[in-house]
Every structure is written in structure tokens, then in C-alpha cells.
Motif scaffolding. Structure first.
Motif, short mmCIF file in Angstrom:
data_model
loop_
_atom_site.label_atom_id
_atom_site.label_comp_id
_atom_site.label_asym_id
_atom_site.label_seq_id
_atom_site.Cartn_x
_atom_site.Cartn_y
_atom_site.Cartn_z
N PHE A 196 0.86 -1.19 0.00
CA PHE A 196 0.00 0.00 0.00
C PHE A 196 0.89 1.24 0.00
N THR A 197 0.55 2.23 -0.82
CA THR A 197 1.36 3.45 -0.87
C THR A 197 0.61 4.68 -0.37
N SER A 198 -0.65 4.52 0.02
CA SER A 198 -1.41 5.66 0.57
C SER A 198 -2.51 5.15 1.48
N LYS A 199 -2.95 6.01 2.38
CA LYS A 199 -4.03 5.61 3.28
C LYS A 199 -5.36 5.50 2.53
N THR A 200 -5.47 6.19 1.40
CA THR A 200 -6.69 6.10 0.58
C THR A 200 -6.91 4.66 0.13
N GLN A 201 -5.85 4.00 -0.29
CA GLN A 201 -5.94 2.60 -0.72
C GLN A 201 -6.41 1.71 0.43
N VAL A 202 -5.89 1.96 1.62
CA VAL A 202 -6.28 1.17 2.80
C VAL A 202 -7.76 1.39 3.11
N GLN A 203 -8.18 2.64 3.10
CA GLN A 203 -9.57 2.96 3.41
C GLN A 203 -10.52 2.36 2.37
N ASN A 204 -10.12 2.36 1.12
CA ASN A 204 -10.95 1.77 0.08
C ASN A 204 -11.10 0.27 0.26
N LEU A 205 -10.02 -0.40 0.65
CA LEU A 205 -10.07 -1.85 0.84
C LEU A 205 -10.95 -2.23 2.02
N PHE A 206 -10.94 -1.41 3.04
CA PHE A 206 -11.64 -1.76 4.28
C PHE A 206 -13.04 -1.18 4.39
N GLN A 207 -13.64 -0.87 3.27
CA GLN A 207 -15.01 -0.33 3.32
C GLN A 207 -16.00 -1.38 3.83
N THR A 208 -15.78 -2.63 3.47
CA THR A 208 -16.66 -3.72 3.91
C THR A 208 -15.82 -4.95 4.25
N THR A 209 -16.45 -5.94 4.84
CA THR A 209 -15.81 -7.22 5.22
C THR A 209 -14.48 -7.03 5.94
N GLU A 210 -14.44 -6.07 6.86
CA GLU A 210 -13.20 -5.77 7.56
C GLU A 210 -12.66 -6.95 8.35
N GLY A 211 -13.53 -7.66 9.02
CA GLY A 211 -13.09 -8.75 9.88
C GLY A 211 -12.30 -9.82 9.15
N GLU A 212 -12.80 -10.24 7.99
CA GLU A 212 -12.13 -11.28 7.20
C GLU A 212 -10.77 -10.78 6.70
N ILE A 213 -10.72 -9.54 6.28
CA ILE A 213 -9.48 -8.98 5.74
C ILE A 213 -8.43 -8.83 6.84
N VAL A 214 -8.85 -8.31 7.98
CA VAL A 214 -7.93 -8.16 9.12
C VAL A 214 -7.37 -9.51 9.53
N LYS A 215 -8.24 -10.52 9.60
CA LYS A 215 -7.83 -11.88 9.99
C LYS A 215 -6.75 -12.41 9.04
N ALA A 216 -6.97 -12.21 7.74
CA ALA A 216 -6.01 -12.70 6.74
C ALA A 216 -4.66 -12.00 6.88
N PHE A 217 -4.69 -10.68 7.08
CA PHE A 217 -3.44 -9.94 7.24
C PHE A 217 -2.71 -10.33 8.53
N ASN A 218 -3.47 -10.63 9.55
CA ASN A 218 -2.84 -11.01 10.82
C ASN A 218 -2.41 -12.47 10.85
N GLU A 219 -2.73 -13.22 9.79
CA GLU A 219 -2.31 -14.61 9.71
C GLU A 219 -1.14 -14.76 8.72
N ASN A 220 -1.44 -14.80 7.43
CA ASN A 220 -0.40 -15.16 6.45
C ASN A 220 -0.11 -14.12 5.38
N VAL A 221 -0.93 -13.07 5.26
CA VAL A 221 -0.70 -12.06 4.24
C VAL A 221 -0.02 -10.86 4.90
N LEU A 222 1.15 -10.50 4.42
CA LEU A 222 1.91 -9.40 5.02
C LEU A 222 1.45 -8.06 4.45
N ALA A 223 1.04 -7.16 5.33
CA ALA A 223 0.66 -5.80 4.91
C ALA A 223 1.93 -4.94 4.86
#
Length: 267
Positions: A196-223
Motif C-alpha cells: 500500500f502506498t497511501s491511506k486512501t488505498q487502505v480505506q478503500n479496501l476496508f469499506q466492507t468485510t473488515e473482519g475477514e481482511i484483518v484476519k487474513a493480514f494477521n495470519e499469512n498475508v503481510l501488509a
């Protein structure tokens, strides 16, 4: 061995996506583009009004939050043949600046800022402005855009400033198909990392389904974040492990990411 060998790296950026992808390939990785920044749109009539208001009214301070915003106002002033008036007004007004690109822009005109965010965040700049007391009845010109502008305006008003909000540009929502594709790749953990190169990208990704995305990043996908502002936004969203390079540059980030994976493979 190249540190990114066998690694699939998502790239959320749009403007520098090609350069980032080339660097990923150089270190053995496979870049997959998911440009979710959203299209940048100039608010032309608003810009003209902003310039006229800035020049016509007495402002005690001008806050410039992005290099793009400063350049957009500059271009509008040039179109109106008011560019010399615009630069003169900034030179005679207290300036508060956030972001390395904004600092670079004011240097182009030999302008100096009384307040500069030390770490590139608005929080740091707001802390500095809070020391400017008393602020009651002081008129402040705030250049912002559609991400977080209401919150920022309120924070400055809470400090006592009378705030004029200038929004020279905004970002349209990203393509739904692209956004869905990145969400799917993250939640299914088919990517090793996402840059990610801007907070706009992060905010766009996390508009919905935040829980599933956070779980994935905290497991095996490196942010992976370029810059402290982007990293802070990822952490706000609940991501515990955010990879940042010491230097807030894309090239340095890819080099350090490659070294990171080399160390991980050894262990």
C-alpha cells in the motif's frame, strides 16, 4: 538467492504500480496489480473559488496537506493569471505543511513553513498547531481532499480556528471488480503480501468485510506500507504486523522486503 522468489505480491498503488512491479520482479517476485487508489478528479470550479477566497480574505494561516493539492491550486491560479498573487499571499501568511511532496513544493518557491509535520502525519501537525494559543477567531485556510476532510476540519475547529475548507481535488471510488479481486485474494490468502502506498488505498479496501481482511493480514498475508501515514491507517484497521522500510521510499521498501523474506526462509 533473491528474497522474493516464489512470492506473489499484490500492488494496491496506481500511479507508481509499474515501477513497483518492476522492482518486485527484479528481486524474484511476482507482482499482481490491484489499483484501488481511485481516479483523481480535479474540482475545477471549486479550485477557482478557493483561489479567489484565499486572495480576497485575510487568513492567519494556510495549511497544505498534500503536494497534489498545492500543485492543483497553483495550476488554477496560473490559469486565472493570479499565480504571482497566490505565491505572494502564501509568502505573507503563516504556513503549516504536511508531507514530503508538499515540503518539496513550497521549496520550489522559496517559501518557508512555521509548522511542518515531523513524521508526515496530520496528528503530529495538529499537536504543533495546538501550541499556537490563543486560536480563537483566527482564520485558517485548509487544503484537504475527500478522505478525512470533515474529521480534520473539526479537529482544527476544536483548537479554536475558523476553518475555510479547500478541496481542490477528490478521489472517485475504485473499480468494483478490482476491489473485489483484491479482497478475494487477501481473504483466501493467495497473496504473500500487499503493498500500500497511501491511506486512501487502505480505506478503500476496508469499506466492507473488515473482519475477514484483518484476519487474513494477521495470519499469512503481510501488509506492506510505504510511509508512516499509510502504516498508521493499517494499524487503525486492526492489523498487528505492518511491514515498513526505515526509508519512506518505494525502492528501499522492496529491498528491505526482499531481505525480510530471506531471513524468514532461513528460520
Amino acid at each position: 538467492m533473491k528474497g522474493l522468489n516464489g512470492k506473489k505480491i499484490g500492488v494496491a498503488a496506481e500511479r507508481r504500480a509499474e515501477a513497483i512491479s518492476t522492482l518486485i520482479q527484479k528481486y524474484g517476485g511476482t507482482p499482481i496489480a490491484f489499483p484501488i487508489q481511485g481516479e483523481q478528479k480535479l474540482n475545477e470550479s471549486i479550485c477557482e473559488q478557493n483561489i479567489k477566497e484565499l486572495l480576497a480574505k485575510p487568513f492567519d494561516m494556510v495549511v497544505l496537506t498534500t503536494g497534489v493539492g498545492a500543485e492543483t491550486l497553483e495550476n488554477t491560479a496560473q490559469r486565472l493569471n493570479l499565480d504571482s498573487n497566490f505565491i505572494e499571499k502564501l509568502g505573507n501568511t503563516t504556513l503549516a505543511i504536511r508531507g514530503s511532496k508538499t515540503v518539496k513544493w513550497i521549496k520550489k518557491y522559496s517559501l518557508s513553513a512555521k509548522y511542518t509535520s515531523e513524521d508526515g502525519t496530520m496528528e503530529n501537525l495538529l499537536t504543533s498547531l495546538a501550541s499556537e494559543q490563543p486560536n480563537k477567531d483566527k482564520h485558517l485556510f485548509l487544503q484537504a481532499y475527500n478522505q478525512g476532510d470533515v474529521i480534520l476540519k473539526k479537529a482544527l475547529e476544536d483548537l479554536g480556528y475558523d476553518v475555510y475548507l479547500s478541496k481542490p481535488y477528490h478521489y472517485r471510488a475504485p473499480d468494483d471488480k478490482t476491489l473485489h479481486g483484491l479482497k478475494k485474494a487477501v481473504t483466501e490468502q493467495t497473496l504473500d503480501a500487499v503493498i500500500f502506498t497511501s491511506k486512501t488505498q487502505v480505506q478503500n479496501l476496508f469499506q466492507t468485510t473488515e473482519g475477514e481482511i484483518v484476519k487474513a493480514f494477521n495470519e499469512n498475508v503481510l501488509a506492506v506500507a510505504v510511509g508512516k501515514v499509510t502504516a498508521a491507517e493499517l494499524k487503525i484497521k486492526g492489523i498487528n504486523n505492518v511491514f515498513q522500510s526505515e526509508k519512506q521510499k518505494m525502492g528501499a521498501m522492496i529491498v528491505e522486503l526482499s531481505e525480510h523474506y530471506k531471513k524468514v526462509s532461513i528460520h
